[in-house]
Write a protein that holds these residues in place. Structure first.
Motif, PDB file in Angstrom:
ATOM      1  N   ALA A 219      50.267  57.562 -70.091  1.00 19.87           N
ATOM      2  CA  ALA A 219      49.230  56.526 -69.364  1.00 19.87           C
ATOM      3  C   ALA A 219      48.971  55.219 -69.762  1.00 19.87           C
ATOM      4  O   ALA A 219      49.111  53.786 -70.016  1.00 19.87           O
ATOM      5  CB  ALA A 219      48.501  56.869 -68.545  1.00 19.87           C
ATOM      6  N   MET A 220      48.168  55.979 -71.065  1.00 20.74           N
ATOM      7  CA  MET A 220      47.398  55.024 -72.006  1.00 20.74           C
ATOM      8  C   MET A 220      48.026  54.532 -72.874  1.00 20.74           C
ATOM      9  O   MET A 220      48.732  53.309 -72.878  1.00 20.74           O
ATOM     10  CB  MET A 220      46.230  55.825 -73.009  1.00 20.74           C
ATOM     11  N   ALA A 221      49.288  55.157 -73.320  1.00 26.58           N
ATOM     12  CA  ALA A 221      50.696  54.352 -74.438  1.00 26.58           C
ATOM     13  C   ALA A 221      51.277  52.864 -73.159  1.00 26.58           C
ATOM     14  O   ALA A 221      51.249  51.812 -73.816  1.00 26.58           O
ATOM     15  CB  ALA A 221      51.503  55.353 -74.722  1.00 26.58           C
ATOM     16  N   GLN A 222      51.531  53.329 -72.159  1.00 25.60           N
ATOM     17  CA  GLN A 222      52.017  52.611 -71.406  1.00 25.60           C
ATOM     18  C   GLN A 222      50.737  51.171 -70.517  1.00 25.60           C
ATOM     19  O   GLN A 222      51.250  50.531 -70.725  1.00 25.60           O
ATOM     20  CB  GLN A 222      52.453  52.965 -69.526  1.00 25.60           C
ATOM     21  N   ALA A 223      49.830  51.822 -71.260  1.00 24.64           N
ATOM     22  CA  ALA A 223      49.009  50.424 -70.793  1.00 24.64           C
ATOM     23  C   ALA A 223      48.527  49.763 -72.095  1.00 24.64           C
ATOM     24  O   ALA A 223      48.988  48.117 -71.902  1.00 24.64           O
ATOM     25  CB  ALA A 223      47.724  50.836 -70.413  1.00 24.64           C
ATOM     26  N   ALA A 224      48.900  49.933 -73.279  1.00 24.20           N
ATOM     27  CA  ALA A 224      48.828  49.396 -73.982  1.00 24.20           C
ATOM     28  C   ALA A 224      50.391  48.235 -74.330  1.00 24.20           C
ATOM     29  O   ALA A 224      50.282  47.505 -74.795  1.00 24.20           O
ATOM     30  CB  ALA A 224      48.651  50.422 -75.263  1.00 24.20           C
ATOM     31  N   GLU A 225      51.321  49.431 -74.147  1.00 24.58           N
ATOM     32  CA  GLU A 225      52.481  48.341 -74.328  1.00 24.58           C
ATOM     33  C   GLU A 225      52.885  46.921 -72.572  1.00 24.58           C
ATOM     34  O   GLU A 225      52.694  45.563 -73.332  1.00 24.58           O
ATOM     35  CB  GLU A 225      53.771  50.011 -73.915  1.00 24.58           C
ATOM     36  N   ARG A 226      51.903  47.122 -71.421  1.00 24.47           N
ATOM     37  CA  ARG A 226      51.793  46.704 -70.499  1.00 24.47           C
ATOM     38  C   ARG A 226      50.965  45.358 -71.042  1.00 24.47           C
ATOM     39  O   ARG A 226      51.066  44.155 -71.533  1.00 24.47           O
ATOM     40  CB  ARG A 226      51.239  46.473 -69.726  1.00 24.47           C
TER      41      ARG A 226
END
Length: 609
Positions: A219-226
């Motif tokens: 979830a953190m990685a996806q948030a950073a990607e967004r």
């Protein structure tokens, strides 16, 4: 205290980058479970830890004077040695002062626990599972500072796996292991290490904690990607306005844009995708009528009767050597029953996923092995090619033309599973399907079996898998008896525990006779033989015909539902009628099972108290 440290490890195998600047450490008392997709390098990591493989780049530092013992996935052996000699020679490095007689007695005790008492049997005569258990015994007796175990629960029955679980929890040294058994990981390990796309991710805690922490990391990685994508859109808009590189400030801005653009986002995990490959199953499925089978004086199966219903999900469990595989071979027609009858319907098409892979020509290309089964298969989405099915099973085009011999053991199991499903069976027979399959593949297989439009029969010692898949357990018990339990493995275990506790509370023979004499004297009890009531007798005579009629009615409704797919009003009514018929059928089956059990007790001359 660190026992081992691996820094900046890189390893390339057959043009695949298995490790990419990965690091790993092991501390005193740690029990580490290693998980990851088949073929990503789990076994290579274990060999590196044990000192049997070296990275192409990076550094491996081990503590001075430490001993490592490695249990491979497929142990090598000298076929001329006896079982006991093999184990003793494998642990010959134990301290010089070790009493040889004491060591031999320990080896025999452990072999007995693992179901092997023929100490003089040559290793060449043992099955693959027996050889793995012999190597496991040798590893556990080694008294190493670090145990490195590759799939230690393979070929262990539930009782043996429970014993190993307790043994490893008490083990004083450090432990690193690869296993698919999720209950085992949850019970034994205090750290999970995931191998994913060449990197190693460490999570403190057992398997259930790992699932939670991994979800948070993703979830953190996806948030950073967004956030990166949002910044990239802003920077792109600035560039599109016609920025001119006339100043140092503008040049630096352009460089930042290019760096942001060239960053790699988080890669999503590849998932095995399974569409329902199916063929029609008729009214008659598989029926076992009073079958028996024995070898010499050993009776494996005694007077067993069972009729498999459509969409049955049956798990078969019992100790090694009790006859589980023999039962499956009888269903498949590969082994004849000594008595009784096996009836197989004309439309039954079985898919057999055996414990050992079928013969694979290691020089054959992956795509050709699948095409030999079928060029195309019909799924819920329509006709799918062999190449596309391979992609869904995590075999991308660049691997499809690779020789099978270059695949890992787990990848070959996954390929074999696809081959079985490509034949579009309506009855799946799975013999130890969890052996050597990675956890992610197992999770998708479990989801697939939920939707599979046919019968699933699985032999497994994996408690989690049986809980997830089975709705009924057939348990091999003493003297060839097979007892039926409703629910998954946990339900079966609870029922057996309750029965044993009830038997323990029963009075000892002398006390029982005293109590019976007292009751007889007081006139409060009368012993009488069990027998059917009038209604039970009538039901017993007619219930099989009633079940057959209900099954036919359900089949007719299914056909009508398929024909009325575009008529929503008619479809709704048909679905309701089908649900009512299935509910009636379930009630009849429960009544039939009760009457069959009662009939068996009457035939045995049991009494009612």
């Amino acid at each position: 205290m660190n026992l081992l440290a691996i820094e900046h490890m890189t390893k390339v195998y057959t043009e695949r980058r298995i490790f990419d600047d990965a690091s790993f450490s092991l501390g005193t008392g740690e029990k580490v479970g290693v998980i990851g997709i088949n073929g990503t390098g789990k076994s290579t990591l274990l060999k590196t830890i044990a000192g049997l493989s070296e990275p192409d780049k990076g550094e491996v530092v081990r503590g001075n004077g430490l001993t490592f013992c490695y249990l491979p996935q497929t142990p090598a052996f000298d076929g001329t040695k006896t079982l006991l000699a093999f184990v003793l020679s494998a642990v010959s490095g134990r301290t010089a002062e070790t009493d040889c007689w004491n060591l031999e007695s320990q080896a025999k005790a452990m072999l007995n626990t693992l179901g092997m008492s023929e100490y003089s049997q040559p290793m060449g005569e043992l099955s693959g599972g027996q050889r793995k258990r012999a190597a496991l015994a040798a590893a556990l007796l080694s008294e190493a500072d670090v145990l490195v175990l590759d799939e230690p629960t393979n070929h262990l029955d539930v009782e043996m796996a429970g014993w190993l679980e307790d043994y490893l929890k008490r083990y004083r040294g450090a432990l690193v292991m690869v296993t698919h058994d999720r209950y085992f990981l949850d019970s034994v390990c205090n750290r999970i290490v995931e191998l994913d796309k060449g990197k190693l991710y460490s999570y403190a805690g057992e398997y259930s904690v790992f699932l939670k922490l991994k979800a948070e990391r993703e979830a953190m990685a996806q948030a950073a990607e967004r956030k990166r994508q949002s910044l990239l859109r802003t920077e792109l808009a600035w560039m599109m306005r016609g920025a001119r590189a006339r100043s140092t400030k503008q040049k630096a801005h352009i460089r930042r844009f290019e760096e942001l653009r060239d960053q790699k986002g988080p890669e999503s995990d590849g998932n095995v995708e399974l569409g329902s490959v199916k063929s029609r199953l008729g009214k008659t499925t598989i029926e076992l009528h009073g079958i028996s089978k024995g070898y010499g004086r050993k009776e494996l199966i005694r007077y067993f009767t069972y009729i498999f219903l459509k969409n049955d999900r049956v798990g078969i469990t019992g100790p090694n050597g009790c006859g589980k595989t023999t039962l499956m071979r009888m269903i498949l027609g590969l082994t004849a029953a000594d008595s009784g009858e096996v009836v197989v319907g004309q439309t039954v098409k079985t898919g057999y996923f055996s414990q050992e892979n079928e013969f694979m020509d290691l020089n054959l290309k992956v795509i050709d092995y699948i095409r030999n089964a079928a060029e195309y298969v019909v799924t819920e989405e329509g006709s799918v090619s062999a190449s596309k099915m391979l992609e869904r099973f995590l075999f991308p085009p660049d691997i499809q033309h690779t020789a099978i011999g270059r695949l890992s053991g787990g990848e070959r199991r996954r390929l074999y599973l696809l081959r079985v499903l490509m034949e579009a069976p309506n009855v799946l027979i799975l013999d130890e399907p969890t052996n050597d399959l990675d956890i992610r593949t197992l999770m998708v297989l479990e989801d697939y079996l939920d939707r599979f439009p046919g019968i699933v029969i699985t032999v497994s010692h994996d408690r989690y898998f049986l809980d997830r898949v089975a709705r009924r357990i057939l348990a091999f018990e003493e003297n060839g008896a097979i007892r039926q339990y409703e629910g998954g493995y946990t339900d079966y275990e609870a029922a057996v525990t309750l029965r044993r506790e009830t038997e323990k509370k029963a009075p000892v023979p002398g006390e029982k006779r005293t109590q019976e004499a007292k009751k007889a004297q007081e006139g409060r009890t009368r012993t009488k033989k069990l027998k059917f009531t009038y209604q039970e007798q009538r039901d017993f005579e007619t219930i099989e015909e009633e079940i057959r009629q209900l099954e036919e009615a359900v089949g007719e409704k299914e056909t009508a539902i398929e024909e009325a797919a575009s008529d929503y009003a008619a479809l709704s009514l048909l679905m309701e009628e089908k649900a009512e018929l299935e509910e009636a059928l379930e009630e009849k089956m429960e009544r039939w099972m009760y009457l069959e059990e009662l009939a068996g007790k009457i035939a045995a001359g049991e009494t009612a108290g």
